[in-house]
Design an enzyme around this catalytic site. Sequence first.
Site, PDB file in Angstrom:
ATOM      1  N   GLU A 302       0.797  -1.276  -0.133  1.00  0.00           N
ATOM      2  CA  GLU A 302      -0.113  -0.112  -0.080  1.00  0.00           C
ATOM      3  C   GLU A 302       0.924   1.275  -0.007  1.00  0.00           C
ATOM      4  O   GLU A 302       0.630   2.069   0.972  1.00  0.00           O
ATOM      5  CB  GLU A 302      -1.049  -0.024   1.188  1.00  0.00           C
ATOM      6  CG  GLU A 302      -1.814  -1.021   1.172  1.00  0.00           C
ATOM      7  CD  GLU A 302      -2.946  -1.175   2.300  1.00  0.00           C
ATOM      8  OE1 GLU A 302      -3.962  -1.301   2.121  1.00  0.00           O
ATOM      9  OE2 GLU A 302      -2.509  -0.627   3.422  1.00  0.00           O
TER      10      GLU A 302
HETATM   11  C1  LIG Z   1      -0.664  -5.976   3.875  1.00  0.00           C
HETATM   12  C2  LIG Z   1      -1.813  -5.343   4.635  1.00  0.00           C
HETATM   13  O1  LIG Z   1      -2.942  -6.024   4.590  1.00  0.00           O
HETATM   14  N1  LIG Z   1      -1.702  -3.789   4.658  1.00  0.00           N
HETATM   15  C3  LIG Z   1      -2.844  -3.223   5.395  1.00  0.00           C
HETATM   16  N2  LIG Z   1      -4.050  -3.652   4.435  1.00  0.00           N
HETATM   17  C4  LIG Z   1      -5.537  -3.662   5.348  1.00  0.00           C
HETATM   18  C5  LIG Z   1      -5.218  -4.194   6.979  1.00  0.00           C
HETATM   19  C6  LIG Z   1      -6.482  -4.178   7.668  1.00  0.00           C
HETATM   20  O2  LIG Z   1      -7.537  -5.343   7.181  1.00  0.00           O
HETATM   21  C7  LIG Z   1      -4.078  -3.331   7.534  1.00  0.00           C
HETATM   22  O3  LIG Z   1      -4.777  -2.030   7.500  1.00  0.00           O
HETATM   23  C8  LIG Z   1      -2.873  -3.828   6.880  1.00  0.00           C
HETATM   24  O4  LIG Z   1      -1.882  -2.606   7.586  1.00  0.00           O
END
Ligand SMILES: CC(=O)N[C@H]1NC[C@H](CO)[C@H](O)[C@@H]1O
Length: 503
Positions: A302
Amino acid sequence: DTSPGSVWPQPQSQTSTSQTYPVLAEKFAFTYTSSSFRCSLLDEAFKRYQMLIMNAAARSKLHFRPRAPYTITTLDINLMAKCEDYPSLDMNEAYSLDVGESSTQLQAESVWGILRGLETFSQLLWQTETGEILANKTNIIDHPRYSHRGILLDTSRHYLPLSVIFDNLEAMAYNKINVFHWHIVDDQSFPYVSEIYPDLSRKGAYTSLSHIYTPDDVAAVIEFARLRGIRVVPEFDTPGHSQSWGKGQPGLLTPCYSGDKPTGSYGPINPIVDSTYTFIQTLFTELRNVFPDKYIHLGGDEVSFACWQSNPDINNYMKNLNITGKYNELEQIYVQKVLNISGQIGFSYIVWQEVVDNQVQLKDDTVVEVWINNHPDEELAKVTKLGYRALLAAPWYLDYISTGEDWMKYYLEEPSNFNGTDAQKKLLIGGEACLWGEYVDGSNVTPRLWPRASAVAERLWSSKDVNDVTKATPRLHQHRCRMVKRGISAQPLHPGYCVHDWG
Ligand SMILES: CC(=O)N[C@H]1NC[C@H](CO)[C@H](O)[C@@H]1O
């Protein structure tokens, strides 16, 4: 529980008969065979399991006279190689267990197999209505289907007290989970106390007095896990998810601009200044000496490009490299350098899938964690086709909650269901259940994790054809009650009761 002890996760092969033997639970002893190797890690395990077996008996409300002389008073341990110090990705967890009239023996080629067999043995014991502890005549030959079976806990969105981390490491051992993926820092807080950069937690933790993990705390977690055959894989996620880093390390994050003026807010780590890489090199060298596992998780998920796009220095840098507008190539440059630094320091590494999606060149022993739940089978096919080992986490995001029995959905996931050659399938080394911390802290992490994560534990340990939810339901109910009896506040699966209800 008045039905024969059923083992969770289900062993690869188990034959039990209706022949039962009374177990002398109050004074149960573990003994080494004459040829067995010995070590303090095992002696510690014997103490833990003696307590569990004794407590199982102590819980009975009734006193009973054994109807027959006790048959099972000891478990003979035969460890065929000397103990290793730390669990690892390639540790051997296989064991065989015989419970019978003449001998009750647990045998394994490695200390980790003995640990898994001790857990299985403790699950074979059950209690009659009159409180007697019995074991059925049983033969088990067992080993895990996948070698990486992890739980991710996030101690940045909310701090988790050590006692809660220990409770969940204990529960992981009851489920034969063997990796604690410690998502230790993120945007919201930096609780890891770095000796070389103390300001990171002093300024980046929620409070620098109580919402931190000192070096002793970290060492205690690693030791608690080691004694149970659980690896601790820390995640220091960059270049995104690192707002808290900037509090204690000025100049690390990219200043965002509006027009030609900085806005005062910051974005991902600044990839164009040498000081970034000096900092990473120094911090990661410390981490190499703090965390014994071969692997570190470097994150890479992200990464938002908006701040980089707004920064004139970044855009000049990219123009000089002739990559104007290609921010994923700028991310590649950063990730490439961090991977190289990590490799030179002696780490192997795990990364989230975006690192591959953004075509970063990786060392071939990289492990890629697939987490985006949008055709993860296609991502597994892509990652393994590139020759990287893979972990599946996408269908097992336990922070997504709903009413009802969502464990069944997790249980029915089949990780190997992706297009690929046998060689590609072998590159899938396991998976993780992820409980992110946005809405989870010490008050609710345990019931939210268990027994839902137990469904993932069986999926990753047991044979592929162990996938019948109807058969699993009574076994998981018993397993949940066993965890409650052992002091783990695992939530109920459905209406009903445990023979030894909570409290
Ligand atoms: C690799 C990943 O999952 N990154 C983010 N995605 C959403 C997650 C919550 O469901 C967390 O915020 C996490 O930091």
